[in-house]
Scaffold this motif. Structure first.
Motif, PDB file in Angstrom:
ATOM      1  N   GLU A 113       0.831  -1.202   0.000  1.00  0.00           N
ATOM      2  CA  GLU A 113       0.000   0.000   0.000  1.00  0.00           C
ATOM      3  C   GLU A 113       0.872   1.261   0.000  1.00  0.00           C
ATOM      4  N   LEU A 114       1.940   1.262   0.773  1.00  0.00           N
ATOM      5  CA  LEU A 114       2.843   2.418   0.796  1.00  0.00           C
ATOM      6  C   LEU A 114       3.504   2.625  -0.573  1.00  0.00           C
ATOM      7  N   MET A 115       3.916   1.530  -1.205  1.00  0.00           N
ATOM      8  CA  MET A 115       4.528   1.647  -2.545  1.00  0.00           C
ATOM      9  C   MET A 115       3.513   2.176  -3.550  1.00  0.00           C
ATOM     10  N   ARG A 116       2.266   1.736  -3.443  1.00  0.00           N
ATOM     11  CA  ARG A 116       1.218   2.219  -4.351  1.00  0.00           C
ATOM     12  C   ARG A 116       1.036   3.728  -4.192  1.00  0.00           C
ATOM     13  N   ARG A 117       0.995   4.184  -2.947  1.00  0.00           N
ATOM     14  CA  ARG A 117       0.818   5.626  -2.699  1.00  0.00           C
ATOM     15  C   ARG A 117       1.989   6.431  -3.253  1.00  0.00           C
ATOM     16  N   MET A 118       3.190   5.901  -3.091  1.00  0.00           N
ATOM     17  CA  MET A 118       4.357   6.617  -3.585  1.00  0.00           C
ATOM     18  C   MET A 118       4.359   6.677  -5.112  1.00  0.00           C
ATOM     19  N   CYS A 119       3.859   5.639  -5.780  1.00  0.00           N
ATOM     20  CA  CYS A 119       3.749   5.669  -7.241  1.00  0.00           C
ATOM     21  C   CYS A 119       2.708   6.684  -7.702  1.00  0.00           C
ATOM     22  N   GLU A 120       1.761   7.011  -6.821  1.00  0.00           N
ATOM     23  CA  GLU A 120       0.773   8.048  -7.137  1.00  0.00           C
ATOM     24  C   GLU A 120       1.369   9.442  -7.018  1.00  0.00           C
ATOM     25  N   GLY A 121       2.606   9.535  -6.530  1.00  0.00           N
ATOM     26  CA  GLY A 121       3.276  10.828  -6.443  1.00  0.00           C
ATOM     27  C   GLY A 121       3.493  11.332  -5.028  1.00  0.00           C
ATOM     28  N   ARG A 122       3.046  10.600  -4.033  1.00  0.00           N
ATOM     29  CA  ARG A 122       3.273  11.034  -2.659  1.00  0.00           C
ATOM     30  C   ARG A 122       4.715  10.754  -2.262  1.00  0.00           C
ATOM     31  N   ALA A 162       7.576   9.608   0.510  1.00  0.00           N
ATOM     32  CA  ALA A 162       7.559   8.524   1.495  1.00  0.00           C
ATOM     33  C   ALA A 162       6.962   9.028   2.811  1.00  0.00           C
ATOM     34  N   ALA A 163       7.326  10.238   3.210  1.00  0.00           N
ATOM     35  CA  ALA A 163       6.795  10.793   4.461  1.00  0.00           C
ATOM     36  C   ALA A 163       5.286  10.978   4.384  1.00  0.00           C
ATOM     37  N   ALA A 164       4.784  11.458   3.247  1.00  0.00           N
ATOM     38  CA  ALA A 164       3.342  11.656   3.097  1.00  0.00           C
ATOM     39  C   ALA A 164       2.606  10.320   3.075  1.00  0.00           C
ATOM     40  N   ALA A 165       3.185   9.318   2.425  1.00  0.00           N
ATOM     41  CA  ALA A 165       2.552   7.997   2.381  1.00  0.00           C
ATOM     42  C   ALA A 165       2.455   7.405   3.778  1.00  0.00           C
ATOM     43  N   LEU A 166       3.509   7.555   4.571  1.00  0.00           N
ATOM     44  CA  LEU A 166       3.482   7.059   5.950  1.00  0.00           C
ATOM     45  C   LEU A 166       2.502   7.855   6.798  1.00  0.00           C
ATOM     46  N   ARG A 167       2.454   9.153   6.580  1.00  0.00           N
ATOM     47  CA  ARG A 167       1.531  10.004   7.336  1.00  0.00           C
ATOM     48  C   ARG A 167       0.090   9.617   7.028  1.00  0.00           C
ATOM     49  N   ASP A 168      -0.211   9.329   5.757  1.00  0.00           N
ATOM     50  CA  ASP A 168      -1.553   8.896   5.374  1.00  0.00           C
ATOM     51  C   ASP A 168      -1.939   7.626   6.115  1.00  0.00           C
ATOM     52  N   GLU A 169      -0.986   6.720   6.261  1.00  0.00           N
ATOM     53  CA  GLU A 169      -1.240   5.463   6.960  1.00  0.00           C
ATOM     54  C   GLU A 169      -1.550   5.735   8.428  1.00  0.00           C
ATOM     55  N   ALA A 170      -0.810   6.646   9.034  1.00  0.00           N
ATOM     56  CA  ALA A 170      -1.020   6.960  10.447  1.00  0.00           C
ATOM     57  C   ALA A 170      -2.347   7.666  10.675  1.00  0.00           C
ATOM     58  N   ASN A 171      -2.857   8.334   9.659  1.00  0.00           N
ATOM     59  CA  ASN A 171      -4.077   9.121   9.815  1.00  0.00           C
ATOM     60  C   ASN A 171      -5.348   8.362   9.474  1.00  0.00           C
ATOM     61  N   LYS A 172      -5.301   7.054   9.453  1.00  0.00           N
ATOM     62  CA  LYS A 172      -6.523   6.295   9.176  1.00  0.00           C
ATOM     63  C   LYS A 172      -7.526   6.431  10.316  1.00  0.00           C
ATOM     64  N   LEU A 173      -7.057   6.639  11.519  1.00  0.00           N
ATOM     65  CA  LEU A 173      -7.958   6.923  12.632  1.00  0.00           C
ATOM     66  C   LEU A 173      -8.217   8.418  12.657  1.00  0.00           C
ATOM     67  N   CYS A 174      -9.378   8.814  13.138  1.00  0.00           N
ATOM     68  CA  CYS A 174      -9.649  10.239  13.219  1.00  0.00           C
ATOM     69  C   CYS A 174      -8.792  10.843  14.334  1.00  0.00           C
ATOM     70  N   PRO A 175      -8.466  12.132  14.250  1.00  0.00           N
ATOM     71  CA  PRO A 175      -7.590  12.761  15.233  1.00  0.00           C
ATOM     72  C   PRO A 175      -8.074  12.611  16.680  1.00  0.00           C
ATOM     73  N   ALA A 176      -9.394  12.643  16.899  1.00  0.00           N
ATOM     74  CA  ALA A 176      -9.906  12.498  18.273  1.00  0.00           C
ATOM     75  C   ALA A 176      -9.570  11.123  18.837  1.00  0.00           C
ATOM     76  N   ASP A 177      -9.655  10.089  17.998  1.00  0.00           N
ATOM     77  CA  ASP A 177      -9.328   8.746  18.448  1.00  0.00           C
ATOM     78  C   ASP A 177      -7.842   8.618  18.759  1.00  0.00           C
ATOM     79  N   ILE A 178      -6.995   9.225  17.922  1.00  0.00           N
ATOM     80  CA  ILE A 178      -5.557   9.170  18.151  1.00  0.00           C
ATOM     81  C   ILE A 178      -5.214   9.887  19.453  1.00  0.00           C
ATOM     82  N   ALA A 179      -5.858  11.040  19.703  1.00  0.00           N
ATOM     83  CA  ALA A 179      -5.601  11.796  20.928  1.00  0.00           C
ATOM     84  C   ALA A 179      -5.967  10.989  22.167  1.00  0.00           C
ATOM     85  N   LYS A 180      -6.980  10.125  22.051  1.00  0.00           N
ATOM     86  CA  LYS A 180      -7.397   9.284  23.176  1.00  0.00           C
ATOM     87  C   LYS A 180      -6.504   8.056  23.337  1.00  0.00           C
ATOM     88  N   GLY A 181      -5.541   7.890  22.419  1.00  0.00           N
ATOM     89  CA  GLY A 181      -4.664   6.736  22.483  1.00  0.00           C
ATOM     90  C   GLY A 181      -5.237   5.496  21.832  1.00  0.00           C
TER      91      GLY A 181
END
Length: 133
Positions: free
Chosen positions: A73-82, A84-103
Motif C-alpha cells: 500500500e505504501l509503494m502504491r501511494r508513492m507511485c501516485e506521487g506522494r 515517502a513521508a506523506a505515504a506514511l503520514r496517510d497510513e497513520a491518519n486512518k484513525l480520526c484525530p480524536a481517536d488518536i488523541a485518546k490513544g
C-alpha cells in the motif's frame, strides 16, 4: 547514491541487486527479528508500483502478511506521487484525530447487518466505476 546509502544502512551482504531480472532482495535484521524481502521493479516504474514478496521471516505468519499488505500500500501511494513521508503520514491518519488523541490504536469494523450491507453497496459502486473506465 540511493543504493549505496541502502547498502551502508543494511550492510554489504544484506542487499542484492539483479538488474537483468529487475529485482532487489534485502535482508532486514534488528533485535533478533529478521525478514527477507524481494522487490520486483516493473519496466513501467515509477508509474507502476514494485511488487513485493516476503521470502522468509521469523515473525508470526499473520504479522508477516500484515507487513506485506502495508508495504504494498505504501509503494502504491508513492507511485501516485506522494513522498515517502506523506505515504506514511496517510497510513497513520486512518484513525480520526480524536481517536488518536485518546490513544486509540484500532479501527472498529461494523459487522452488523447494516454494516455489511453498506459494504455490498460499496462493492457494487466500485464495480460500476471499473466498468465505466
Amino acid at each position: 547514491e540511493e543504493i549505496k546509502g541502502a547498502q551502508k544502512l543494511l550492510g554489504e551482504n544484506s542487499l542484492k541487486l539483479s538488474e537483468k531480472h529487475g529485482r532487489i532482495t534485502a535482508l532486514l535484521e534488528r533485535g533478533g527479528f529478521r525478514v527477507e524481502v524481494r522487490l520486483g521493479i516493473p519496466n513501467e516504474y515509477p508509474f507502476a508500483a514494485p511488487t513485493l514478496e516476503i521470502l522468509s521471516s521469523n515473525f508470526a505468519p499473520q504479522l508477516t502478511d500484515w507487513f506485506a499488505v502495508q508495504a504494498r500500500e505504501l509503494m502504491r501511494r508513492m507511485c501516485e506521487g506522494r513522498t515517502a513521508a506523506a505515504a506514511l503520514r496517510d497510513e497513520a491518519n486512518k484513525l480520526c484525530p480524536a481517536d488518536i488523541a485518546k490513544g486509540k490504536k484500532e479501527i472498529k469494523v461494523d459487522l452488523s447487518t447494516h454494516g455489511l450491507s453498506s459494504l455490498k453497496s460499496d462493492a457494487a459502486f466500485l464495480a460500476q466505476y471499473r466498468d465505466v473506465r
